[in-house]
Structure formats: structure tokens, C-alpha cells
Design an enzyme around this catalytic site. Structure first.
Site, PDB file in Angstrom:
ATOM      1  N   HIS A  17     -19.056  -4.168  23.798  1.00 33.85           N
ATOM      2  CA  HIS A  17     -17.625  -4.027  24.087  1.00 33.85           C
ATOM      3  C   HIS A  17     -17.410  -3.858  25.594  1.00 33.85           C
ATOM      4  O   HIS A  17     -16.504  -4.453  26.175  1.00 33.85           O
ATOM      5  CB  HIS A  17     -17.044  -2.789  23.375  1.00 33.85           C
ATOM      6  CG  HIS A  17     -17.029  -2.886  21.873  1.00 33.85           C
ATOM      7  ND1 HIS A  17     -17.592  -1.938  21.063  1.00 33.85           N
ATOM      8  CD2 HIS A  17     -16.503  -3.826  21.036  1.00 33.85           C
ATOM      9  CE1 HIS A  17     -17.405  -2.280  19.789  1.00 33.85           C
ATOM     10  NE2 HIS A  17     -16.758  -3.415  19.748  1.00 33.85           N
ATOM     11  N   LYS A  41      -8.887   1.916   6.133  1.00 33.17           N
ATOM     12  CA  LYS A  41     -10.289   1.738   6.523  1.00 33.17           C
ATOM     13  C   LYS A  41     -10.841   3.062   7.046  1.00 33.17           C
ATOM     14  O   LYS A  41     -10.327   3.608   8.025  1.00 33.17           O
ATOM     15  CB  LYS A  41     -10.352   0.655   7.617  1.00 33.17           C
ATOM     16  CG  LYS A  41     -11.724   0.079   7.868  1.00 33.17           C
ATOM     17  CD  LYS A  41     -11.625  -1.124   8.803  1.00 33.17           C
ATOM     18  CE  LYS A  41     -12.890  -1.323   9.602  1.00 33.17           C
ATOM     19  NZ  LYS A  41     -12.753  -2.349  10.629  1.00 33.17           N
ATOM     20  N   ARG A  90     -19.725 -13.181  18.817  1.00 30.04           N
ATOM     21  CA  ARG A  90     -21.191 -13.098  18.853  1.00 30.04           C
ATOM     22  C   ARG A  90     -21.774 -14.336  18.182  1.00 30.04           C
ATOM     23  O   ARG A  90     -21.990 -15.343  18.820  1.00 30.04           O
ATOM     24  CB  ARG A  90     -21.679 -11.825  18.146  1.00 30.04           C
ATOM     25  CG  ARG A  90     -21.561 -10.586  18.997  1.00 30.04           C
ATOM     26  CD  ARG A  90     -21.561  -9.340  18.172  1.00 30.04           C
ATOM     27  NE  ARG A  90     -20.359  -9.291  17.343  1.00 30.04           N
ATOM     28  CZ  ARG A  90     -20.017  -8.270  16.558  1.00 30.04           C
ATOM     29  NH1 ARG A  90     -20.803  -7.232  16.485  1.00 30.04           N
ATOM     30  NH2 ARG A  90     -18.916  -8.300  15.867  1.00 30.04           N
ATOM     31  N   SER A 128     -21.170  -2.075  16.249  1.00 32.15           N
ATOM     32  CA  SER A 128     -20.953  -0.635  16.064  1.00 32.15           C
ATOM     33  C   SER A 128     -21.680  -0.146  14.811  1.00 32.15           C
ATOM     34  O   SER A 128     -22.256   0.942  14.808  1.00 32.15           O
ATOM     35  CB  SER A 128     -19.462  -0.332  15.938  1.00 32.15           C
ATOM     36  OG  SER A 128     -18.785  -0.708  17.110  1.00 32.15           O
TER      37      SER A 128
HETATM   38  P1  ADP Z   1     -12.882  -5.137  14.755  1.00 34.09           P
HETATM   39  O1  ADP Z   1     -12.913  -4.190  13.599  1.00 34.09           O
HETATM   40  O2  ADP Z   1     -11.501  -5.427  15.246  1.00 34.09           O
HETATM   41  O3  ADP Z   1     -13.708  -6.378  14.595  1.00 34.09           O
HETATM   42  P2  ADP Z   1     -14.867  -4.162  16.641  1.00 34.09           P
HETATM   43  O4  ADP Z   1     -14.785  -2.879  17.385  1.00 34.09           O
HETATM   44  O5  ADP Z   1     -16.008  -4.328  15.696  1.00 34.09           O
HETATM   45  O6  ADP Z   1     -13.461  -4.275  15.939  1.00 34.09           O
HETATM   46  O7  ADP Z   1     -14.871  -5.385  17.638  1.00 34.09           O
HETATM   47  C1  ADP Z   1     -13.840  -5.630  18.539  1.00 34.09           C
HETATM   48  C2  ADP Z   1     -14.070  -6.970  19.200  1.00 34.09           C
HETATM   49  O8  ADP Z   1     -15.249  -6.901  19.992  1.00 34.09           O
HETATM   50  C3  ADP Z   1     -14.305  -8.130  18.215  1.00 34.09           C
HETATM   51  O9  ADP Z   1     -13.725  -9.298  18.745  1.00 34.09           O
HETATM   52  C4  ADP Z   1     -15.813  -8.267  18.178  1.00 34.09           C
HETATM   53  O10 ADP Z   1     -16.217  -9.580  17.843  1.00 34.09           O
HETATM   54  C5  ADP Z   1     -16.149  -7.924  19.617  1.00 34.09           C
HETATM   55  N1  ADP Z   1     -17.512  -7.439  19.738  1.00 34.09           N
HETATM   56  C6  ADP Z   1     -18.109  -6.447  19.062  1.00 34.09           C
HETATM   57  N2  ADP Z   1     -19.402  -6.309  19.438  1.00 34.09           N
HETATM   58  C7  ADP Z   1     -19.625  -7.269  20.377  1.00 34.09           C
HETATM   59  C8  ADP Z   1     -20.765  -7.682  21.143  1.00 34.09           C
HETATM   60  N3  ADP Z   1     -21.956  -7.115  20.979  1.00 34.09           N
HETATM   61  N4  ADP Z   1     -20.610  -8.716  22.010  1.00 34.09           N
HETATM   62  C9  ADP Z   1     -19.405  -9.331  22.138  1.00 34.09           C
HETATM   63  N5  ADP Z   1     -18.302  -9.003  21.439  1.00 34.09           N
HETATM   64  C10 ADP Z   1     -18.411  -7.984  20.581  1.00 34.09           C
END
Ligand code: ADP
Length: 162
Positions: A17, A41, A90, A128
Site C-alpha cells: 500500500h 465486513k 497485483r 493484508s
Molecule cells: P480492498 O478491501 O478495498 O481491496 P485492500 O486494503 O486490500 O482493500 O487494498 C486496497 C488497494 O490496494 C487495492 O486496490 C489492492 O489491490 C491494492 N493493494 C493491496 N496490496 C497491494 C500490493 N501488495 N501491491 C499493490 N497494490 C496492492
């Protein structure tokens, strides 16, 4: 001057992130990093905790702000005068979900564009949920999350701080 929103769960925020935030902040004049909450959620960290961890993460990034929202993303973006939604991509596995969401948001608000930023290959496998799983087992998560997030995770799982 283009303002963008980077929405997510950030439960917790990871180095993946952070990489997207830095790169988006270099492209857009202003970036709102926003914890989106979904009452349906269950999350591991509270909204306040996630906002706190993100605030630590963006320290020194002058054009980045952190907040939270419970409503519709496109309404939030419109209120903030943001014409861009930033999302990270990703693997192919992200694509279907992101594609559907981008199209739905376009249908709801045609003036807002979704912009995808490709992951740094170093963080391709980083999520995460993986981080929480590793932290729960006492694995070394250094380099996957910033030190402050590592401390918070160890705290929650009851592991000694090193
Ligand atoms: P959500 O529940 O909205 O998917 P996340 O916190 O999991 O929330 O992810 C937020 C954004 O960050 C999403 O677009 C996700 O694809 C991106 N993201 C999460 N981890 C990575 C990573 N390792 N590299 C690039 N983008 C990421």
C-alpha cells in the site's frame, strides 16, 4: 490540479500500500487515502487504528491526507473534488474484482476515472491477510509492513517486541 482518492480496507496497511501511495502522490496534486468501512465486513483493526497506522505511514508526504468513510466511494470522491480513484493491481486474480468495481463506479459517476497502478514486483505476493496470518504465527514480517504496523501487529498477537 488533479485530486485522487486511494480507497481500501488497509487492515492493516502494508509496504505494498505504501508503495502505491508514494507513486500516486508523485502523480497527483493531492491524494486522499481513505479507509472504507463496511459494517457487514469484520476487520481485525478498528477504523481508528487503521487511520492511525496510515497517518504514520504518510508522515512527511505533504500532499497526502488520511481519513475514513462509510458511504459510497463515488459520493466521497465527488465531495472531495477528486476525479480519480487509484487502485493497485497485483496478479490476474485482482483483475476480475477490480474490473467489476471500476465499471460499476463508472456507471454511478461517469466523471470519475479509475486508474490502476501496477504493484512493485517485490510486493506481488503481499496482502493484508497474508501479513495477519504470518504475524499470528510469529513469523518475521519485517519488510512487509512498516515498523509501526509491525509493532501494532505484535502487540495484538501478544508477541514480544524485538
Ligand atoms: P480492498 O478491501 O478495498 O481491496 P485492500 O486494503 O486490500 O482493500 O487494498 C486496497 C488497494 O490496494 C487495492 O486496490 C489492492 O489491490 C491494492 N493493494 C493491496 N496490496 C497491494 C500490493 N501488495 N501491491 C499493490 N497494490 C496492492
Amino acid at each position: 490540479m488533479i485530486t485522487a482518492v486511494y480507497p481500501g480496507s488497509f487492515d492493516p496497511p502494508t509496504c505494498g500500500h505504501e508503495d502505491i501511495i508514494r507513486r500516486a502522490a508523485a502523480i497527483f496534486a493531492k491524494l486522499h487515502v481513505t479507509v472504507f468501512t463496511n459494517p457487514q465486513k469484520a476487520t481485525f483493526f478498528s477504523v481508528n487504528d487503521r487511520v492511525d497506522m496510515l497517518n504514520h505511514m504518510v508522515e512527511g508526504m505533504d500532499n497526502v491526507t488520511v481519513d475514513s468513510c462509510q458511504g459510497l466511494l463515488v459520493d466521497y470522491a465527488t465531495e472531495r473534488n477528486a476525479g480519480i480513484i487509484v487502485r493497485g493491481l497485483r496478479a490476474v486474480s485482482d483483475f476480475d474484482y477490480e474490473f467489476t468495481m471500476a465499471l460499476m463506479n463508472k456507471k454511478l459517476a461517469s466523471h470519475i476515472e479509475t486508474v490502476f497502478i501496477m504493484t512493485n514486483p517485490e510486493y506481488l505476493y503481499l496482502s493484508s491477510s497474508k501479513v495477519k496470518e504470518l504475524a499470528s504465527l510469529g513469523a518475521n514480517i519485517g519488510g512487509l509492513v512498516p515498523p509501526y504496523v509491525e509493532t501494532r501487529l505484535k502487540d495484538r498477537f501478544g508477541y514480544p517486541q524485538t
